[in-house]
Enzyme design. Structure first.
Site, PDB file in Angstrom:
ATOM      1  N   CYS A   1      41.340  39.185  34.970  1.00  0.00           N
ATOM      2  CA  CYS A   1      42.800  39.293  35.117  1.00  0.00           C
ATOM      3  C   CYS A   1      43.459  37.911  35.081  1.00  0.00           C
ATOM      4  O   CYS A   1      44.481  37.727  34.440  1.00  0.00           O
ATOM      5  CB  CYS A   1      43.187  39.926  36.456  1.00  0.00           C
ATOM      6  SG  CYS A   1      42.174  41.299  36.982  1.00  0.00           S
ATOM      7  N   ASP A   2      42.881  36.953  35.780  1.00  0.00           N
ATOM      8  CA  ASP A   2      43.607  35.713  36.056  1.00  0.00           C
ATOM      9  C   ASP A   2      43.007  34.458  35.415  1.00  0.00           C
ATOM     10  O   ASP A   2      43.637  33.405  35.444  1.00  0.00           O
ATOM     11  CB  ASP A   2      43.683  35.494  37.579  1.00  0.00           C
ATOM     12  CG  ASP A   2      44.427  36.630  38.278  1.00  0.00           C
ATOM     13  OD1 ASP A   2      45.341  37.181  37.642  1.00  0.00           O
ATOM     14  OD2 ASP A   2      44.090  36.963  39.415  1.00  0.00           O
TER      15      ASP A   2
ATOM     16  N   CYS B   1      39.580  38.439  40.538  1.00  0.00           N
ATOM     17  CA  CYS B   1      39.404  39.044  39.215  1.00  0.00           C
ATOM     18  C   CYS B   1      39.565  37.996  38.120  1.00  0.00           C
ATOM     19  O   CYS B   1      40.684  37.654  37.738  1.00  0.00           O
ATOM     20  CB  CYS B   1      40.400  40.186  39.015  1.00  0.00           C
ATOM     21  SG  CYS B   1      40.225  40.987  37.415  1.00  0.00           S
TER      22      CYS B   1
END
Ligand code: NDP
Length: 308
Positions: A137-138, A134
């Site tokens: 997300c990261d 992701c």
């Protein structure tokens, strides 16, 4: 046989939010946590984009907070996997862990989706330590660093362009000699100077040390291998929704996601509601899943009230 009003399957942000709302509506919800308690967020590290955590929070910790909140409000959170379900008549009939039978007046499906991985042992070893599925997300953790994205579809192109806005260099590792993504996405990729597309490349090994990922060994079409130094390795080779249990019982789309009535959580079976990634191939964000868990609980509450 035990009979419950609302049975929730799945323990990600969608499932726990549904449990919080259903508990506050005095529906005494029972939630089965499933194969991966806490869901996909337990496989990430820090979450910085969920509102309410000004300093960020670890994925596992946030899921624990949601679990505790649902419990405090009266939700019955249980360890167990729903192994069989019969949605052909109400009350619905479920089997947990192959033995315990439960009847439910309403069911909320929040079984999520799973990112596909290549299946390399090294990829598994560094999951959450540089290996991620992701970018939204990261990606932030790899600012000004070099990263690789695997995949040639729309997700891979979208993630590569997102990462290119943060990172120094993005390598897009594509196994075929062409991209599968839409023309518009392909153009974005080809017009982004710090994305380098590596066609006909496969990943032989993710490299790293105790701190995390340090590189990747790639295999070219002719079989030769070489190493690239990177600190983030992103998979974007697709997701699969966890809907095997509902096959031929709920309407699914061609990718296997549960189809819901637009703007609601209502599935093709009255009394069965779907929330989170299991019905959402597009956004796949914790906050979106949580919102749809709320919708599912409200829909279930209205459905049960209409049955009285
Ligand atoms: P896709 O299935 O479209 O693409 C997966 C990609 O991963 C393909 O390029 C595939 O290669 C590659 N791949 C699969 N397995 C491996 C492997 N083992 N090793 C290396 N590469 C592999 O998935 P997406 O998640 O990209 O998209 C899913 C759906 O969502 C699509 O319909 C897409 O259009 C849609 N979507 C739309 C967006 C938008 O409109 N903005 C954004 C994101 C997704 P190969 O081509 O060789 O099979």
């Amino acid at each position: 046989m035990e009979r419950v009003k609302v049975l929730i399957i799945g323990s990600g942000p969608a499932g726990f939010t549904a449990a919080i709302y259903a508990a506050r509506a005095a529906l005494n919800p029972v939630l089965y946590e499933g194969i991966e308690p806490g869901g996909q967020l337990t496989t990430t590290t820090e979450i910085e984009n969920f509102p309410g955590y000004p300093n960020g929070v670890q994925g596992g910790e946030m899921m624990n907070d949601m679990r505790e909140q649902a419990k405090r409000l009266g939700a019955d959170i249980r360890t167990g996997i729903v192994t069989k379900i019969d949605l052909s008549s109400r009350p619905f009939h479920l089997v947990v862990d192959g033995e315990k039978e439960v009847e439910a007046e309403a069911v909320i499906v929040a079984t999520g989706a799973s990112a596909k991985y290549l299946g390399l042992p090294s990829e598994k070893k560094f999951r959450g330590m540089g290996v991620s599925a992701c970018a939204t997300c990261d990606g932030f953790f790899y600012r000004k660093q070099d990263v690789a994205v695997v995949g040639g579809g729309d997700t891979a192109c979208e993630e590569a362009t997102y990462l290119a806005s943060l990172c120094r260099q993005v390598y897009l590792v594509v196994r075929k000699p062409y991209l599968r993504a839409s023309k518009a996405m392909q153009e974005r990729v080809f017009n982004t100077p710090n994305i380098k597309v590596l066609f006909e490349h496969n990943t032989a090994e993710v490299l790293g040390d105790e701190e995390g990922v340090t590189g990747v060994r790639l295999r070219k079409g002719d079989g030769s291998e070489y190493e690239l130094a990177i600190s983030g390795f992103f998979l974007a080779i697709g997701h699969h929704p966890n809907t095997e249990l509902f096959d031929r019982q709920l309407e699914l789309d061609e990718q296997g996601y549960i189809v819901v009535e637009p703007g609601t959580s209502k599935t093709s079976v009255e009394g069965v509601f779907a929330a989170g990634d299991v019905r959402d191939p597009h956004y796949r964000q914790a906050i979106v899943a949580a919102g749809s868990g709320c919708i599912a609980a409200l829909d279930a509450e209205r459905f049960l009230a209409s049955q009285k």
